[in-house]
Scaffold this active site. Structure first.
Site, short mmCIF file in Angstrom:
data_model
loop_
_atom_site.label_atom_id
_atom_site.label_comp_id
_atom_site.label_asym_id
_atom_site.label_seq_id
_atom_site.Cartn_x
_atom_site.Cartn_y
_atom_site.Cartn_z
N GLU A 1 -3.89 -5.12 11.93
CA GLU A 1 -3.49 -5.81 10.71
C GLU A 1 -4.55 -6.82 10.27
OE1 GLU A 1 -1.25 -7.40 7.48
OE2 GLU A 1 -1.48 -5.44 8.44
N HIS B 1 -15.73 3.21 25.24
CA HIS B 1 -15.62 4.61 24.82
C HIS B 1 -16.16 4.83 23.41
CE1 HIS B 1 -13.29 5.58 28.41
NE2 HIS B 1 -12.64 4.45 28.21
N GLU C 1 -9.22 -5.55 2.88
CA GLU C 1 -8.54 -5.57 1.58
C GLU C 1 -9.11 -6.61 0.63
OE1 GLU C 1 -3.96 -4.18 2.05
OE2 GLU C 1 -4.49 -6.05 3.05
N TRP D 1 -2.56 1.65 -13.12
CA TRP D 1 -3.47 1.73 -11.98
C TRP D 1 -4.02 3.15 -11.99
CZ3 TRP D 1 -3.71 4.36 -7.19
CH2 TRP D 1 -4.59 3.80 -6.24
N CYS E 1 1.58 0.98 -11.19
CA CYS E 1 1.81 0.91 -12.63
C CYS E 1 3.16 0.28 -12.93
CB CYS E 1 1.77 2.31 -13.23
SG CYS E 1 0.29 3.23 -12.85
N ARG F 1 1.76 -6.02 -9.11
CA ARG F 1 1.75 -4.65 -8.60
C ARG F 1 0.36 -4.05 -8.57
NH1 ARG F 1 7.19 -2.30 -9.47
NH2 ARG F 1 6.27 -0.26 -9.79
N LYS G 1 -0.13 -3.19 -5.44
CA LYS G 1 0.87 -3.81 -4.58
C LYS G 1 1.96 -2.83 -4.17
CE LYS G 1 2.94 -7.15 -2.48
NZ LYS G 1 2.33 -7.67 -1.24
N ASN H 1 4.77 6.25 -15.15
CA ASN H 1 4.39 5.96 -13.76
C ASN H 1 4.55 7.24 -12.95
OD1 ASN H 1 4.17 3.30 -14.54
ND2 ASN H 1 5.91 2.57 -13.33
N GLY H 2 3.66 7.44 -11.99
CA GLY H 2 3.77 8.62 -11.13
C GLY H 2 2.62 9.58 -11.35
N LYS I 1 -6.52 -6.77 6.65
CA LYS I 1 -6.55 -7.90 5.72
C LYS I 1 -7.99 -8.21 5.31
CE LYS I 1 -2.49 -8.44 4.95
NZ LYS I 1 -2.54 -6.99 5.04
#
Length: 628
Positions: free
Chosen positions: A501, A524, A508, A73, A2, A27, A623, A110-111, A505
């Site tokens: 990583e 395994h 995402e 968000w 946010c 963000r 973000k 925000n929060g 990606k």
């Protein structure tokens, strides 16, 4: 996540508020809104983009000298207009959709407020009617219930009842040209306008104020701020006035321009040679002094050389992509510096019983420097008596840099795409320098080794340009991946974190389910998933584990799996039916992860383009993760 922008001025501030929101779009958000003081409180909200909000405020002629704005968000409540900020309080017994009197309090937040349910129940018992499912509306009604003619005092009394994280900006119908802000656990900055009778601002990020003011005050934990045209004052949690340093911060809005690229993610992938070069600029040799902390307000910087000699362990705390950079660094720190290293997911570390050691160097890794879980994990480690702290961070003015005694600030520049690329590779560069500095401080790095490692690092920008030239071959892979719904990524040793990583990606930005495994783990369990419909991406550098990795590839081929291999030139792995090979330009030894991750970034990007997803703003993601 946010974003907040607030302002009070002698001119219409709606264009400034909306422009600020546009600079915070990176963000991540799913709704946005603006509220102004214009002979009463007026607002506009939408679940579309900031550009649509601008069209709405123009059509509705929303104008005012004082206002607040927000990108949300969703946490509590779905991304719907009635849950979007700003939230209003009309007072007791007034449902906003049928209110007979104008709103008195307007608020953005925000929060996350952890005790919102008990506060909601108490406010409902008093007669307040709620129009949303958010925890934020609770704060608006709470402030209204405490208001007695002084907005600052009402906000101070309200935040004393809040449990959780918050950054808020509040306006009041009865006090034109006044904005009150407060923060605890979420970042908030104050922008100082110029001259007598000038304007003042609040924002969650200095970038929101680029081009408006470069005079920034970073509010500290528990601070409250009272803004009026031409003046402001700041108080601590106890309400007593405090002084906070005004810093000159050049947040260049031009960094957010796309230029010739289709998306920010593509632009940022191709900026990596420059970002690495900038991050290493001025590094003439390996020295602990590279990590000396900048002086904090009222105290001198720490000595990295002394700390590096004293510590005998490293604890790395990070989340997401930054966590994977830490996992790669563990291999460097233990093989080159010979320092035992533990890597922890920040959100897990802070909630488990651990064994503290005061001779541990606590290293946090974060792009924004405001990641809530990593900041909380740092504070938890400090509370356990581990006072040697260092951060690898991309924002010199962030909370993380201010709270750690030592720091290395990477120079990736502004990263807009939600899926991190250049921030990751610059983190790796910073962590490799940390490895060399620790090794030097402990007498484990010869001059010849130092010279060779620095030569390799200085060559990285050229090496990365050669890797980026592989893009056409990656595009052909992406055409195959666009038709898939699952994928496996394999790596061994230092390249296992790079496989993780790469899988992240792909998840995402394409929404393809992807998992990464250490290649030796295939037998395994994961081998049961291998079919011709499950592409298997393998990172295959020419290192000590190559022959073991080749055996793992044969296991996949024997089960009908289709392999996509990033191989060094001298690995003798050749393309054949069911085996697609892209040759890396050169083998790069310990620094190979910085090169091998780039094709994985390009694969995710071009697969997302082929699937038509929102590359820069993937669904459900943000973000800067400033809440738990």
């Amino acid at each position: 996540m946010c974003g907040i922008v607030g302002a009070t001025s002698h001119r219409d501030i709606v264009p400034i508020l909306v422009q600020g929101l546009s600079r915070l779009e990176y963000r991540g958000y799913d709704s946005c809104g603006v509220a102004v003081q214009a002979e009463g409180l007026q607002r506009a909200r939408t679940t579309a983009r900031v550009a649509d909000l601008m069209t709405q405020v123009e059509q509705d002629r929303v104008q005012g000298l004082t206002g607040i704005a927000h990108t949300r968000w969703a946490t509590h409540g779905a991304p719907e207009v009635h849950n979007a900020h700003p939230h209003f309080s009309h007072g007791i017994g007034q449902a906003p959709d049928v209110a007979t009197r104008p709103a008195r309090i307007g608020l953005v937040h925000n929060g996350i407020i952890e005790n919102h349910e008990s506060l909601r129940a108490a406010l409902q018992a008093k007669g307040y009617v709620f129009a949303s499912q958010t925890d934020t509306e609770v704060i608006a009604h709470l402030i209204d219930s405490l208001y007695d003619g002084d907005l600052f005092e009402a906000v101070r009394a309200a935040v004393a009842q809040l449990t959780g994280a918050y950054a808020i900006a509040v306006i009041c119908r009865d006090e034109p040209q006044r904005v009150v802000g407060a923060r605890a656990g979420s970042p908030l900055v104050l922008g100082v306008g110029q001259g007598e009778g000038g304007e003042n601002f609040l924002a969650s990020d200095a970038m929101a104020l680029a081009g408006v003011t470069d005079q920034i005050v970073y509010l500290e934990e528990g601070d409250l701020a009272d803004l009026q045209p031409g003046k402001y004052w700041i108080a601590g949690r106890d309400g007593r006035p405090v002084q906070r340093k005004v810093r000159t911060v050049h947040a260049h809005s031009g960094a957010a321009e796309l230029g010739p690229y289709r998306h920010y993610m593509q632009k940022e992938i191709f900026e990596q040679p420059r970002a690495i070069g900038d991050t290493l600029e001025g590094v003439l040799g390996v020295a602990p002094e590279l990590f000396d902390g900048a002086p904090h307000d009222g105290q001198s910087g720490a000595s990295a050389h002394r700390v590096f000699q004293e510590i005998d362990k490293v604890l790395i705390l990070a989340c997401g992509t930054s966590y994977y950079s830490g996992c790669a660094a563990k291999y460097w720190l233990e093989s080159i510096a010979k320092v035992p290293t533990q890597v922890e997911i920040a959100s897990e570390y802070r909630y488990r019983e651990s064994v503290p050691d005061p001779k541990t160097l606590v290293v946090t890794i974060t792009q924004s420097g405001e990641t809530a879980d990593t900041l909380a994990a740092l504070r938890h480690a400090q509370s356990l008596g581990m006072e040697h702290t260092l951060t690898i961070c991309n924002v010199a003015t962030s909370a993380m840099v201010r709270e750690c005694k030592l720091a290395y600030v990477t120079r990736a520049g502004v990263e807009i795409g939600v899926a991190s690329t250049k921030a990751f590779t610059t983190q790796l560069a910073g962590l490799f320098l940390l490895t060399l500095a620790l090794a030097q401080a402990k007498g484990r790095l010869s001059e010849a080794e130092e010279d060779e490692y620095l030569h390799q690092m200085r060559h990285l920008p050229v090496a990365l340009q050669s890797v980026l030239a592989l893009e056409p071959q990656i595009i052909s892979w992406a055409e195959d991946f666009a038709r898939k719904e699952n994928a496996l990524f394999l790596g061994r040793g230092l390249h296992y974190p790079i496989a993780m990583e790469g899988a992240l990606k792909l998840k995402e930005v394409t929404y393809i389910h992807a998992e990464a495994y250490a290649a030796g783990e295939l037998k395994h369990g994961p081998l049961a998933l291998v079919t011709s419909d499950m592409p298997v991406v393998t990172v295959a550098p020419n290192d000590a584990l190559l022959e073991k990795l080749k055996s793992n590839l044969q296991e996949v081929r024997a089960r009908g799996g289709v392999l996509y291999v990033l191989a060094d030139a001298d690995t003798h792995i050749d393309s054949s039916e069911g085996l697609h090979v892209i040759r890396m330009p050169e083998h790069y030894g310990q620094l190979s992860p910085l090169l091998h991750v780039v094709p994985l970034q390009l694969l995710a990007y071009h697969t997302a383009c082929a699937r038509g997803t929102d590359v820069d703003k993937p669904r459900n993601l943000a973000k800067s993760v400033t809440v738990e």
